[in-house]
Design a protein around this motif. Sequence first.
Motif, short mmCIF file in Angstrom:
data_model
loop_
_atom_site.label_atom_id
_atom_site.label_comp_id
_atom_site.label_asym_id
_atom_site.label_seq_id
_atom_site.Cartn_x
_atom_site.Cartn_y
_atom_site.Cartn_z
N THR A 65 3.27 16.69 13.72
CA THR A 65 4.65 16.21 13.69
C THR A 65 5.60 17.39 13.46
N ASN A 66 6.68 17.42 14.22
CA ASN A 66 7.73 18.46 14.11
C ASN A 66 7.32 19.81 14.68
N VAL A 67 6.11 19.91 15.25
CA VAL A 67 5.72 21.13 15.95
C VAL A 67 6.11 20.97 17.42
N VAL A 68 6.87 21.90 17.97
CA VAL A 68 7.34 21.79 19.36
C VAL A 68 6.72 22.90 20.20
N SER A 69 6.85 22.75 21.51
CA SER A 69 6.21 23.69 22.44
C SER A 69 6.69 25.12 22.23
N ALA A 70 7.96 25.29 21.87
CA ALA A 70 8.47 26.65 21.64
C ALA A 70 7.77 27.32 20.46
N ASP A 71 7.34 26.54 19.49
CA ASP A 71 6.62 27.11 18.35
C ASP A 71 5.33 27.77 18.80
N MET A 97 0.85 -1.20 0.00
CA MET A 97 0.00 0.00 0.00
C MET A 97 0.88 1.24 0.00
N LYS A 98 0.50 2.21 -0.81
CA LYS A 98 1.22 3.49 -0.82
C LYS A 98 0.38 4.50 -0.07
N ASN A 99 1.02 5.26 0.77
CA ASN A 99 0.30 6.24 1.59
C ASN A 99 0.62 7.65 1.14
N TYR A 100 -0.43 8.44 0.93
CA TYR A 100 -0.28 9.84 0.61
C TYR A 100 -1.23 10.59 1.51
N LEU A 101 -1.29 11.84 1.42
CA LEU A 101 -2.40 12.39 2.14
C LEU A 101 -3.57 12.30 1.26
N PHE A 102 -3.90 12.72 2.47
CA PHE A 102 -5.19 13.13 2.42
C PHE A 102 -5.29 14.54 2.42
N SER A 103 -5.87 14.33 3.12
CA SER A 103 -6.36 14.88 3.34
C SER A 103 -7.09 15.19 4.06
N TYR A 104 -7.11 15.04 3.58
CA TYR A 104 -7.75 15.69 4.67
C TYR A 104 -9.09 15.27 4.88
N GLY A 105 -9.75 14.61 4.85
CA GLY A 105 -10.93 14.71 5.51
C GLY A 105 -12.09 14.17 4.90
N SER A 106 -13.21 14.71 5.26
CA SER A 106 -14.43 14.00 5.03
C SER A 106 -15.24 14.73 4.02
N TYR A 141 3.15 27.88 10.28
CA TYR A 141 2.30 27.52 9.14
C TYR A 141 3.03 26.56 8.20
N ALA A 142 4.29 26.84 7.94
CA ALA A 142 5.07 26.00 7.02
C ALA A 142 5.21 24.58 7.56
N LYS A 143 5.34 24.44 8.88
CA LYS A 143 5.46 23.10 9.47
C LYS A 143 4.16 22.32 9.29
N LEU A 144 3.03 22.95 9.56
CA LEU A 144 1.76 22.25 9.42
C LEU A 144 1.46 21.94 7.95
N LYS A 145 1.78 22.87 7.09
CA LYS A 145 1.57 22.65 5.66
C LYS A 145 2.36 21.45 5.17
N ALA A 146 3.59 21.29 5.64
CA ALA A 146 4.42 20.15 5.22
C ALA A 146 3.80 18.82 5.62
N ASN A 147 3.03 18.82 6.71
CA ASN A 147 2.44 17.58 7.19
C ASN A 147 1.18 17.17 6.44
N LEU A 148 0.71 18.01 5.52
CA LEU A 148 -0.48 17.67 4.76
C LEU A 148 -0.28 16.41 3.92
N ASN A 149 0.98 16.09 3.62
CA ASN A 149 1.27 14.94 2.76
C ASN A 149 1.49 13.64 3.52
N VAL A 150 1.41 13.66 4.85
CA VAL A 150 1.85 12.47 5.58
C VAL A 150 0.88 11.99 6.65
N PHE A 151 -0.30 12.59 6.78
CA PHE A 151 -1.11 12.21 7.92
C PHE A 151 -2.36 11.41 7.57
#
Length: 235
Positions: free
Chosen positions: A190-196, A1-10, A218-228
Amino acid sequence: MKNYLFSYGSVILAAGLFLTSCTKDNSTGDGKLAYKVKPSNFTASIGPTTSGSGLIIAVNSNSSLTWTSGNVNVSEIDFEAESKSAKIEYELKQAFNVDLFNLSPVLGSISLPDATYEEVELKLVLRKSANSNIPLTLKGLYTDGSGNKIPVEFYFNEDFEAEVEAENLVVSGTNDYIGLINIQLNKFLTNVVSADLSGAVKSNGVIVISSTSNAELYAKLKANLNVFADCDFED
């Protein structure tokens, strides 16, 4: 199985809605495939380092973020399934406003000829908007290490194609299938830390994350659109 995003959603289409066919194999068979979204893991840890972030954690825990609402505006839905003898393509060009937190969302229902499909792909096309119907909105609550709670709002307003792929789907006219798009919302952090978050600029007490507000976060969250997200099938 190959995994991409989603997306998101419903993406909610009326139950039983059939995607418009742009090309269709003439083989016999009436196997039915419906796509649904299965969101999970609404609360994620926010650690001091990336290794401690994005983990599943109890709601209202200190050092966590819980997503509580969200919407996506889909401009187009494309479906492809390829077997050794045929390639099936469906396309639906219509705008839909989707509640990501609906527990029984339906993407649509597709009839497929009997075959083993080596590749199956579902693509959701999001388009940048000049009005309030932007492609993706998520809202939640960040609980810091001391238990203080701060509202968080994420706004994504860019063109984006969200894909989910799977392999080796055996379609038989005697069975109906459900393609589950598993949305793991914890991985979005993922990759978002408390200091952010502790260092984020607030607007009226709210951490607003967009291309023009807290842009690095924003850039960190945007990057995660492809992996969740990933996809699997049930019959």
